[in-house]
Design an enzyme around this catalytic site. Structure first.
Site, PDB file in Angstrom:
ATOM      1  N   TYR A 182      42.562   7.680  25.448  1.00 38.03           N
ATOM      2  CA  TYR A 182      42.429   7.748  23.950  1.00 38.03           C
ATOM      3  C   TYR A 182      42.835   6.669  23.245  1.00 38.03           C
ATOM      4  O   TYR A 182      42.064   5.984  22.147  1.00 38.03           O
ATOM      5  CB  TYR A 182      42.555   8.977  23.617  1.00 38.03           C
ATOM      6  CG  TYR A 182      42.223   9.582  22.393  1.00 38.03           C
ATOM      7  CD1 TYR A 182      40.946   9.504  22.083  1.00 38.03           C
ATOM      8  CD2 TYR A 182      42.871   9.826  21.135  1.00 38.03           C
ATOM      9  CE1 TYR A 182      40.326  10.074  20.842  1.00 38.03           C
ATOM     10  CE2 TYR A 182      42.325   9.999  19.935  1.00 38.03           C
ATOM     11  CZ  TYR A 182      40.899  10.355  19.691  1.00 38.03           C
ATOM     12  OH  TYR A 182      40.561  10.936  18.181  1.00 38.03           O
TER      13      TYR A 182
ATOM     14  N   LYS B 296      40.648   3.694  20.877  1.00 38.03           N
ATOM     15  CA  LYS B 296      40.624   3.850  19.597  1.00 38.03           C
ATOM     16  C   LYS B 296      41.137   2.529  19.093  1.00 38.03           C
ATOM     17  O   LYS B 296      40.677   2.225  17.972  1.00 38.03           O
ATOM     18  CB  LYS B 296      41.338   5.055  18.944  1.00 38.03           C
ATOM     19  CG  LYS B 296      40.731   6.306  19.060  1.00 38.03           C
ATOM     20  CD  LYS B 296      39.249   6.344  18.626  1.00 38.03           C
ATOM     21  CE  LYS B 296      38.628   7.735  18.632  1.00 38.03           C
ATOM     22  NZ  LYS B 296      37.246   7.659  18.011  1.00 38.03           N
TER      23      LYS B 296
END
Length: 327
Positions: free
Chosen positions: A155, A159
């Site tokens: 993640y 991001k």
């Protein structure tokens, strides 16, 4: 501010943060293409927009493949005659520590968040350029991508990559009148409902009450609706001069994140050998090494959670993260 006559796509907008963005864009006058992987969830989102007086259609498909991006853009053009706004929100989580994370865990998150953002933006930019009237790209980032977070290798990578792409697109698309920005939300989601640290805030929200000021101001933690206004602003003509930015929002707090910059610089004639660095690195930089992750202050005594109830889930193997972006 008005988005009347404009058309928007919001990926991962069946529920949660994405639905809040879609509802707010519709409230401001935009026609919206809703996206989810579940037909019934997508239909409910469209119905909610219609009930509020807005206009929406649904595309049920997983974000990531180019074919989905093509379907989304085609739906906007065929249903509303044009495309003006793209919000890339769709995402999934597969949280594990590095040594437990599988190839599938990594690839799944990267495919939806990072590749899905790339394919959707590429397709939308094609439509924007054909129309010749500019456009708005709004990509959903995360504090995890800015600072890292325990158990979120995949993640964090996705991001951080999204913000890097946004900065690049801001350069490439400026002459076409297309802006590209990242929103860094901190909001109550399904995940934070399971975390004792946020329990009093989430429970207050579920009762229709305002969250305590500690959460809204000190932590910048609020509801999905608190984030939606920023998305609508960045989609508007008023934000024509804002591009390449990472803007944080949550609760009562609005933040502008800096681009990475050198915090200290030193020179050594002839370059730096390993021996030079061993002798001098900590003296030069030891008190300026950068922190990683986010730290949360202790909860005020009146907001301390009660002892875990039997039905409470076991604590996660990482610090609290308040911002999973996706449906």
């Amino acid at each position: 501010m008005s988005l009347a006559g404009k058309s928007a796509i919001v990926t991962g907008s069946g529920r949660g943060l994405g639905l809040a963005y879609a509802l707010e864009l519709a409230r401001q006058g935009a026609s919206v293409v809703v996206n989810d992987v579940d037909q019934s969830v997508a239909d409910e989102a469209v119905a909610a927009i219609h009930a509020a007086g807005g206009t929406a259609v649904a595309v049920v498909a997983p974000v990531g493949p180019t074919e989905t991006a093509q379907r989304l853009v085609a739906a906007a053009v065929e249903s509303f005659g044009r495309l003006d706004i793209l919000v890339t929100n769709a995402g999934v989580l597969r949280d594990k520590t590095l040594w437990k994370m599988t190839d599938e865990d990594f690839d799944t998150v990267i495919n939806v968040h990072l590749r899905g953002t790339f394919t959707c933006v590429r397709e939308a930019v094609g439509a924007f350029r054909d129309q010749g009237s500019g456009g708005r790209i709004i990509c959903i980032g995360s504090p995890t991508g800015q600072r890292g977070n325990f158990g979120q290798t995949n993640y964090a990578a996705a991001k951080a990559g999204i913000v890097g792409m946004v900065r690049t697109w801001a350069l490439e698309l400026r002459k076409a009148g297309i802006t590209a920005n990242a929103v860094i939300p901190v909001a109550a989601t399904a995940m934070t409902e399971t975390m004792p640290y946020f329990r009093s805030a989430v429970e207050a929200d579920s009762r229709g009450e305002a969250m305590p000021d500690f959460f809204r101001r000190d932590l910048g933690f609020g509801t999905a609706d608190d984030v939606a206004g920023l998305v609508a602003f960045l989609a508007s003509d008023e934000a024509a001069g804002v591009t390449g930015q990472a803007v944080g929002i949550g609760g009562d707090r609005l933040q502008l994140w800096s681009h990475p910059e050198a915090v200290a610089t030193e020179y050594h004639r002839g370059g730096w050998s390993a021996e030079d660095l061993g002798d001098r690195f900590m003296d030069l930089f030891g008190d300026r090494l950068q922190s990683v992750g986010e730290s949360f202050p202790p909860l005020p005594e009146e907001l301390q959670p009660e002892e875990p109830r039997p039905e409470d889930p076991k604590p996660r193997e990482r610090q609290p993260a308040a911002d999973p972006a996706g449906s």
